[in-house]
Design a protein around this motif. Structure first.
Motif, PDB file in Angstrom:
ATOM      1  N   LEU A  44       0.867  -1.183   0.000  1.00 35.82           N
ATOM      2  CA  LEU A  44       0.000   0.000   0.000  1.00 35.82           C
ATOM      3  C   LEU A  44       0.895   1.222   0.000  1.00 35.82           C
ATOM      4  O   LEU A  44       1.631   1.453   0.964  1.00 35.82           O
ATOM      5  N   ASP A  45       0.860   1.998  -1.085  1.00 39.38           N
ATOM      6  CA  ASP A  45       1.656   3.223  -1.166  1.00 39.38           C
ATOM      7  C   ASP A  45       0.974   4.287  -0.299  1.00 39.38           C
ATOM      8  O   ASP A  45      -0.145   4.721  -0.624  1.00 39.38           O
ATOM      9  N   PRO A  46       1.591   4.712   0.799  1.00 37.42           N
ATOM     10  CA  PRO A  46       0.911   5.629   1.719  1.00 37.42           C
ATOM     11  C   PRO A  46       0.671   7.012   1.117  1.00 37.42           C
ATOM     12  O   PRO A  46      -0.193   7.746   1.588  1.00 37.42           O
ATOM     13  N   GLN A  47       1.436   7.366   0.066  1.00 33.46           N
ATOM     14  CA  GLN A  47       1.258   8.676  -0.565  1.00 33.46           C
ATOM     15  C   GLN A  47       0.056   8.691  -1.508  1.00 33.46           C
ATOM     16  O   GLN A  47      -0.710   9.644  -1.533  1.00 33.46           O
ATOM     17  N   THR A  48      -0.070   7.621  -2.269  1.00 33.18           N
ATOM     18  CA  THR A  48      -1.103   7.605  -3.314  1.00 33.18           C
ATOM     19  C   THR A  48      -2.296   6.735  -2.963  1.00 33.18           C
ATOM     20  O   THR A  48      -3.351   6.849  -3.582  1.00 33.18           O
ATOM     21  N   GLY A  49      -2.138   5.839  -2.008  1.00 28.61           N
ATOM     22  CA  GLY A  49      -3.192   4.890  -1.664  1.00 28.61           C
ATOM     23  C   GLY A  49      -3.238   3.680  -2.591  1.00 28.61           C
ATOM     24  O   GLY A  49      -4.071   2.789  -2.407  1.00 28.61           O
ATOM     25  N   THR A  75      -8.720   0.476  -1.210  1.00 33.75           N
ATOM     26  CA  THR A  75      -8.610   1.913  -1.458  1.00 33.75           C
ATOM     27  C   THR A  75      -9.651   2.295  -2.498  1.00 33.75           C
ATOM     28  O   THR A  75      -9.756   1.658  -3.547  1.00 33.75           O
ATOM     29  N   THR A  76     -10.409   3.338  -2.180  1.00 33.66           N
ATOM     30  CA  THR A  76     -11.394   3.883  -3.115  1.00 33.66           C
ATOM     31  C   THR A  76     -10.855   5.201  -3.658  1.00 33.66           C
ATOM     32  O   THR A  76     -10.389   6.051  -2.890  1.00 33.66           O
ATOM     33  N   PHE A  77     -10.904   5.350  -4.978  1.00 37.16           N
ATOM     34  CA  PHE A  77     -10.505   6.595  -5.653  1.00 37.16           C
ATOM     35  C   PHE A  77     -11.777   7.183  -6.246  1.00 37.16           C
ATOM     36  O   PHE A  77     -12.271   6.694  -7.272  1.00 37.16           O
ATOM     37  N   LEU A  78     -12.321   8.189  -5.563  1.00 41.55           N
ATOM     38  CA  LEU A  78     -13.595   8.784  -5.969  1.00 41.55           C
ATOM     39  C   LEU A  78     -13.320  10.092  -6.711  1.00 41.55           C
ATOM     40  O   LEU A  78     -12.750  11.030  -6.137  1.00 41.55           O
TER      41      LEU A  78
END
Ligand code: M6P
Ligand code: ZN
Length: 187
Positions: free
Chosen positions: A7-12, A69-72
């Motif tokens: 899990l990339d903490p910067q980008t999710g 991770t949700t990218f809305l």
């Protein structure tokens, strides 16, 4: 032993062989927005959100904790901000945790008796979704709203109740600003 999931903490961004991706376009969100004519007028392939999920056990099977991770995307359908469908849990006593990575929005929470409230989401904000509480997210910003969710694998999703009765309030743009507006529409 090294983990195969990252899990990339910067980008999710969640990556690794077990991670799955699902996409929700405007065309697959019939019935979720207040203004159906505005929804129908969109290019139906417009992406509203995508979800990257790591589910060590299949949905409904106990024994694991899942994360996604949700990218809305930012956007409006009429005057209503882009949102996730929202759901109750099939196992009503299961809770969930949301952690915001980037962007801004509102977490909409509704109890079984339709009491509806919101919590502001901003980078780093942590939100506990109690049992028996429907949850949906609206993106009120101009950039993607990215958040990570954690829930027990046996939880399961109940979308039907929300499709049938909606939430008690909607997040709409009024005079250029987000406002939580009571929705008595379809109980
Ligand atoms: C979060 C979690 C997931 C959910 C996703 C999209 O990541 O709650 O379980 O699938 O948001 O929301 P929905 O399923 O309501 O469309
Ligand atoms: Zn949930």
């Amino acid at each position: 032993m090294t983990s195969t999931v990252h899990l990339d903490p910067q980008t999710g961004i969640l990556s690794g062989e077990p991670v799955t991706e699902s996409r929700r376009t405007i065309g697959r969100l019939t019935g979720y927005f207040r203004d159906e004519a505005a929804r129908a007028a969109f290019d139906q392939d417009t992406l509203v959100y995508r979800v990257l999920a790591y589910e060590p056990r299949p949905e409904g099977v106990p024994g694991a904790v899942c994360c996604a991770t949700t990218f809305l995307e930012p956007g409006l359908v009429g005057d209503e901000y882009f949102l996730t469908r929202g759901h109750f849990h099939a196992r009503e006593d299961r809770a969930e945790l949301e952690v915001t990575v980037s962007g801004e929005g509102l977490l909409v929470l509704m109890t079984e008796d339709r009491q509806t409230r919101v919590e502001p989401m901003r980078p780093g904000s942590v939100h506990h979704v109690p049992p028996r509480t429907a949850h949906r997210v609206a993106n009120t910003g101009s950039t993607p709203l990215v958040f990570v969710s954690y829930w027990p694998s046996e939880t399961g999703h109940d979308y039907q109740t929300v499709v049938a009765h909606g939430f008690g309030a909607r997040v709409r743009r009024v005079d250029g600003h987000p406002r939580v507006v009571e929705d008595v529409g379809h109980r």
